[in-house]
Design an enzyme around this catalytic site. Structure first.
Site, mmCIF file in Angstrom:
data_model
loop_
_atom_site.group_PDB
_atom_site.id
_atom_site.type_symbol
_atom_site.label_atom_id
_atom_site.label_comp_id
_atom_site.label_asym_id
_atom_site.label_seq_id
_atom_site.Cartn_x
_atom_site.Cartn_y
_atom_site.Cartn_z
ATOM 1 N N TYR A 150 -9.444 15.379 9.277
ATOM 2 C CA TYR A 150 -8.734 14.363 10.110
ATOM 3 C C TYR A 150 -8.776 14.735 11.811
ATOM 4 C CZ TYR A 150 -4.340 12.520 11.933
ATOM 5 O OH TYR A 150 -3.198 11.794 12.480
ATOM 6 N N ARG A 192 -4.970 -2.161 4.349
ATOM 7 C CA ARG A 192 -5.428 -2.599 3.070
ATOM 8 C C ARG A 192 -4.441 -3.323 2.254
ATOM 9 N NH1 ARG A 192 -6.864 3.520 1.548
ATOM 10 N NH2 ARG A 192 -4.972 3.528 2.486
HETATM 11 N N1 LIG Z 1 3.223 9.975 12.519
HETATM 12 C C1 LIG Z 1 2.632 11.072 13.176
HETATM 13 O O1 LIG Z 1 3.245 11.986 13.379
HETATM 14 C C2 LIG Z 1 1.387 10.873 13.850
HETATM 15 C C3 LIG Z 1 0.866 11.786 14.602
HETATM 16 C C4 LIG Z 1 -0.455 11.691 15.240
HETATM 17 C C5 LIG Z 1 -1.302 10.532 15.048
HETATM 18 N N2 LIG Z 1 -0.676 9.732 14.149
HETATM 19 C C6 LIG Z 1 -1.382 8.537 13.898
HETATM 20 O O2 LIG Z 1 -0.913 7.303 14.029
HETATM 21 C C7 LIG Z 1 -1.450 6.278 13.244
HETATM 22 C C8 LIG Z 1 -0.351 5.546 12.500
HETATM 23 O O3 LIG Z 1 -0.045 6.482 11.547
HETATM 24 P P1 LIG Z 1 1.408 6.295 10.916
HETATM 25 O O4 LIG Z 1 2.037 7.658 11.226
HETATM 26 O O5 LIG Z 1 2.133 5.098 11.244
HETATM 27 O O6 LIG Z 1 1.385 6.479 9.272
HETATM 28 P P2 LIG Z 1 1.095 5.402 8.070
HETATM 29 O O7 LIG Z 1 2.418 4.871 8.065
HETATM 30 O O8 LIG Z 1 0.761 5.962 7.034
HETATM 31 O O9 LIG Z 1 0.407 4.387 8.873
HETATM 32 C C9 LIG Z 1 -1.131 4.435 8.382
HETATM 33 C C10 LIG Z 1 -1.748 2.901 8.564
HETATM 34 O O10 LIG Z 1 -3.236 3.102 8.451
HETATM 35 C C11 LIG Z 1 -3.422 2.324 7.563
HETATM 36 N N3 LIG Z 1 -4.651 2.686 6.932
HETATM 37 C C12 LIG Z 1 -5.037 3.933 6.116
HETATM 38 N N4 LIG Z 1 -6.193 3.973 5.569
HETATM 39 C C13 LIG Z 1 -6.744 2.777 5.790
HETATM 40 C C14 LIG Z 1 -7.961 2.279 5.407
HETATM 41 N N5 LIG Z 1 -8.884 3.138 4.677
HETATM 42 N N6 LIG Z 1 -8.359 0.905 5.881
HETATM 43 C C15 LIG Z 1 -7.570 0.224 6.516
HETATM 44 N N7 LIG Z 1 -6.157 0.737 7.263
HETATM 45 C C16 LIG Z 1 -6.033 2.001 6.419
HETATM 46 C C17 LIG Z 1 -2.328 1.856 6.438
HETATM 47 O O11 LIG Z 1 -2.254 0.840 5.753
HETATM 48 P P3 LIG Z 1 -2.903 0.749 4.312
HETATM 49 O O12 LIG Z 1 -2.476 1.996 3.375
HETATM 50 O O13 LIG Z 1 -2.204 -0.475 3.759
HETATM 51 O O14 LIG Z 1 -4.450 0.659 4.302
HETATM 52 C C18 LIG Z 1 -1.123 2.188 7.275
HETATM 53 O O15 LIG Z 1 -0.941 0.992 7.703
HETATM 54 C C19 LIG Z 1 -2.490 7.066 12.580
HETATM 55 O O16 LIG Z 1 -3.725 6.852 13.478
HETATM 56 C C20 LIG Z 1 -2.202 8.228 12.365
HETATM 57 O O17 LIG Z 1 -3.487 9.169 12.430
HETATM 58 C C21 LIG Z 1 0.611 9.694 13.594
#
Ligand SMILES: NC(=O)c1ccc[n+]([C@@H]2O[C@H](COP(=O)([O-])OP(=O)(O)OC[C@H]3O[C@@H](n4cnc5c(N)ncnc54)[C@H](OP(=O)(O)O)[C@@H]3O)[C@@H](O)[C@H]2O)c1
Length: 217
Positions: free
Chosen positions: A150, A37
């Protein structure tokens, strides 16, 4: 898959794992289409990568935007070879206290939009006999206190990824879900691993076109 010259769509590219994955794909010679976004972050990353990278700001809480995103990227680059659906949103709160809007948006962003993207892009991959579709799931998809929306949405994503793999895997298209573990990002500030390391593991799976023991399906 040799990533050099490949067209890779990365959602969630404005921060965290998606941001680092986009950088590493570009370093591998791929052309990256960046989505999330926050358009300023996407523009900054695009400028950092170079003129071939494109930014496609869309809110994936509306799956119609996912379809538009897929069409936009194909219009810009002609095709998509790799879809990395990294975008995710962590809605928290006691499960029965969640608003319908929160429940809806969690499932749209975490499960339905990634599948809408895959649905739009997979047929051309199957026709070309080459492609990668990666989704990002979580180890807590079996359920976790205060993270029902989630965890439930990610469980649906893992299940649909597995179904898709059975439907089109083996036709030259690799389909897998990646569980990154516990990564230090905006979503998980106490995470143990740096996002560039998690991204490097995901990149290796994309290049290999298959999963590993840390991949759910
Ligand atoms: N960090 C962990 O420990 C962990 C563990 C398990 C799974 N994950 C998964 O890994 C993935 C990446 O997460 P991250 O840890 O790197 O966190 P992050 O930095 O918060 O990244 C989340 C990304 O998703 C985008 N996003 C969120 N809501 C959105 C929407 N409505 N439309 C379009 N884009 C959206 C955000 O961009 P904008 O806000 O700019 O839209 C951001 O680029 C996610 O799927 C998360 O569930 C993470």
């Amino acid at each position: 898959m040799d990533l050099n010259g490949k067209i890779c769509l990365v959602t969630g590219a404005s921060s965290g794992i998606g941001y680092e994955l986009a950088l590493q794909l570009a370093e591998s010679g791929a052309t990256v289409a960046l989505s999330a976004r926050r358009s300023e972050e996407l523009d900054a990353l695009s400028a950092r990568i170079g003129p071939e990278a494109t930014a496609h700001p869309f809110d994936l809480s509306d799956p119609a935007h996912a379809l538009q995103l897929a069409d936009d990227v194909v219009a810009a680059h002609g095709r998509v070879d790799v879809l990395a659906s990294v975008a995710g949103s962590k809605v928290s709160g006691p499960t029965v206290a969640l608003s319908l809007d929160d429940l809806d948006s969690s499932f749209q962003v975490n499960a339905i939009s990634p599948m809408a993207l895959a649905g739009r892009l997979a047929p051309a991959m199957v026709e070309r006999g080459e492609g990668v579709i990666a989704t990002v799931t979580t180890s807590i998809s079996g359920g976790r206190r205060d993270l029902g929306a989630y965890a439930g949405a990610k469980a649906a994503l893992a299940s649909m990824t597995q179904s898709l793999r059975q439907e089109i895997g083996g036709k030259g298209v690799a389909v897998f879900a990646f569980d990154p573990g516990w990564v230090r990002t905006g979503m998980s500030p106490d995470g143990k691993e740096e996002p560039q390391d998690a991204a490097a593991r995901l990149l290796a799976h994309i290049a290999a076109g298959r999963g590993s023991r840390e991949v759910l399906v």
